[in-house]
Design an enzyme around this catalytic site. Structure first.
Site, PDB file in Angstrom:
ATOM      1  N   CYS A 115       0.814  -1.228   0.000  1.00 21.78           N
ATOM      2  CA  CYS A 115       0.000   0.000   0.000  1.00 21.78           C
ATOM      3  C   CYS A 115       0.844   1.274   0.000  1.00 21.78           C
ATOM      4  O   CYS A 115       0.365   2.336  -0.392  1.00 21.78           O
ATOM      5  CB  CYS A 115      -0.949   0.013   1.190  1.00 21.78           C
ATOM      6  SG  CYS A 115      -2.142  -1.335   1.141  1.00 21.78           S
ATOM      7  N   HIS A 252      -3.226   7.633   2.288  1.00 25.69           N
ATOM      8  CA  HIS A 252      -3.583   6.336   1.707  1.00 25.69           C
ATOM      9  C   HIS A 252      -5.044   6.058   2.037  1.00 25.69           C
ATOM     10  O   HIS A 252      -5.481   6.241   3.170  1.00 25.69           O
ATOM     11  CB  HIS A 252      -2.680   5.257   2.304  1.00 25.69           C
ATOM     12  CG  HIS A 252      -3.087   3.868   1.970  1.00 25.69           C
ATOM     13  ND1 HIS A 252      -3.473   3.489   0.705  1.00 25.69           N
ATOM     14  CD2 HIS A 252      -3.169   2.743   2.739  1.00 25.69           C
ATOM     15  CE1 HIS A 252      -3.771   2.201   0.704  1.00 25.69           C
ATOM     16  NE2 HIS A 252      -3.602   1.733   1.935  1.00 25.69           N
ATOM     17  N   ASN A 282      -9.875   0.102  -0.729  1.00 24.49           N
ATOM     18  CA  ASN A 282      -8.416   0.166  -0.649  1.00 24.49           C
ATOM     19  C   ASN A 282      -7.823  -0.410  -1.935  1.00 24.49           C
ATOM     20  O   ASN A 282      -7.913  -1.614  -2.174  1.00 24.49           O
ATOM     21  CB  ASN A 282      -7.941  -0.616   0.575  1.00 24.49           C
ATOM     22  CG  ASN A 282      -6.441  -0.534   0.773  1.00 24.49           C
ATOM     23  OD1 ASN A 282      -5.714  -0.061  -0.102  1.00 24.49           O
ATOM     24  ND2 ASN A 282      -5.976  -1.000   1.920  1.00 24.49           N
TER      25      ASN A 282
END
Ligand code: ACO
Length: 325
Positions: A115, A252, A282
């Site tokens: 990520c 993020h 996500n």
């Protein structure tokens, strides 16, 4: 004294056409829109079509970024593509993107920091541009996480989606002041002692399979806010500014609760935080450029704005970038 800075010329993003809502998921597994929204803020995610690969998503985002920047693909001499879901084990998905854009010079490679991938890729490209090795770079985050999810595991499959985002960076001589445009400071961290808290249980060297994403959600949550705020505070200190000086915080997009808690701890007001997680879940390395793309497209982020990007993910890896748009 003047300084070479990596200045953002443009950005672009791409989400696959198919939308999977929380209600769609609730029809398949034991979950509910209420549970997902309350815990994560996610309302829907996009899923790549059969035959649509990470490279295809990346090429679409890259073309949008090139158009936004108003530059030709042929002017790009570096492609750094962050992904944990490459088309193949090798070659790098970045070379498929390079080929798809008709570029046959310079260098293209993948970078894997889950990520945090886009932050790591941006920092890497920045170093190459500032060193003079390359002049103009495409930095891309692209993922097809739908391909590595265990769709029977409600604890993970509701959280992720597919997508891609890209920026065009150019090495430019700037006055060497804090008012310079471009990347001002980058901060990267990793700690492999957490490597089993968020991982994929397969790979070429271990199982010879692709594997599925596994996560200890609570453990990830427990560490996320502390790690994020720590690295952001380092970036602010190095930039000689406080959180109050920021125009935009682009975190993020993993989980609204993590975003809110991090912003609160840093003292960044809600109206300066860019949130798109409700729209795509996500998307790992694609999440920061997807959020950036949205805030640039709707006119929130403008030239001269001070922008703080951050991400945290599997490894654990985490990092922050301070830049002036
Ligand atoms: N729908 C309904 N119930 C569910 C679901 C679901 N999709 N998933 C889990 N549950 C149940 C569990 O089975 C459990 O039930 P039980 O009490 O009967 O055993 C209950 O909900 C609570 O489960 P927890 O896992 O403890 O739920 P928690 O409140 O911790 O929320 C979540 C889970 C959302 C994953 C949270 O831990 C989290 O956000 N963690 C961060 C993870 C993350 O964002 N990862 C992204 C990658 S890392 C990064 O990018 C930063």
């Amino acid at each position: 004294m003047t300084a070479i800075r990596s200045v953002v010329l443009g950005c672009g993003s791409y989400l696959p056409q198919q939308v999977l809502t929380n209600a769609d998921l609730a029809a398949r597994i034991d979950t509910s829109d209420e549970w997902i929204v309350q815990r994560t803020g996610i309302r829907e995610r996009h899923i790549a079509a059969p035959g649509e690969f990470t490279s295809h998503l990346a090429i679409n985002a890259a073309k949008a970024a090139l158009a936004d920047a108003g530059v030709e693909a042929q002017s790009i001499d570096l492609i750094v593509l962050a992904t944990s879901t490459p088309d193949n084990t090798f070659p790098a998905t970045a070379v498929a993107v390079q080929h798809g854009l008709g570029i046959h010079h310079g260098a293209a490679f993948d970078l894997q920091a889950v990520c945090s991938g886009f932050i790591f890729a941006l920092a890497t490209a920045d170093n190459f541009l500032r060193s003079g090795a390359f002049k103009r770079a495409l930095v891309i985050g692209a993922e097809t996480f739908s391909r590595i999810l265990d769709w029977s595991d409600r604890g993970t499959c509701v959280l992720f989606g597919d997508g891609a985002g890209a920026i065009v960076l150019e090495a430019q001589e700037q006055p060497g002041l804090s008012s310079d445009r471009g990347v001002l400071t980058t901060h990267l961290r990793s700690d492999g002692s957490h490597k089993t808290k968020l991982f994929v249980d397969g790979g070429p060297s271990t199982t010879q399979t692709v594997g599925h994403l596994r996560m200890e959600g609570r453990e990830v949550f427990k560490h996320a806010v502390g790690m994020i705020t720590d690295v952001v505070e380092d970036a602010l200190a190095r930039g000689g500014i406080t959180a109050r000086d920021l125009d935009w915080f682009v975190p993020h997009q993993a989980n609204k609760r993590i975003i809110d808690a991090s912003a609160r701890k840093l003292g960044i007001p809600e109206e300066k935080v860019v949130v798109t997680v409700h729209l795509h879940g996500n998307t790992s390395a694609a999440s920061v450029p997807l959020a950036l793309g949205a805030a640039v497209a709707d006119g929130r982020i403008r030239q001269g704005d001070l922008v703080l990007l951050e991400a945290m993910g599997g490894g654990f890896t985490w990092g922050a970038v301070l830049l002036r748009w």
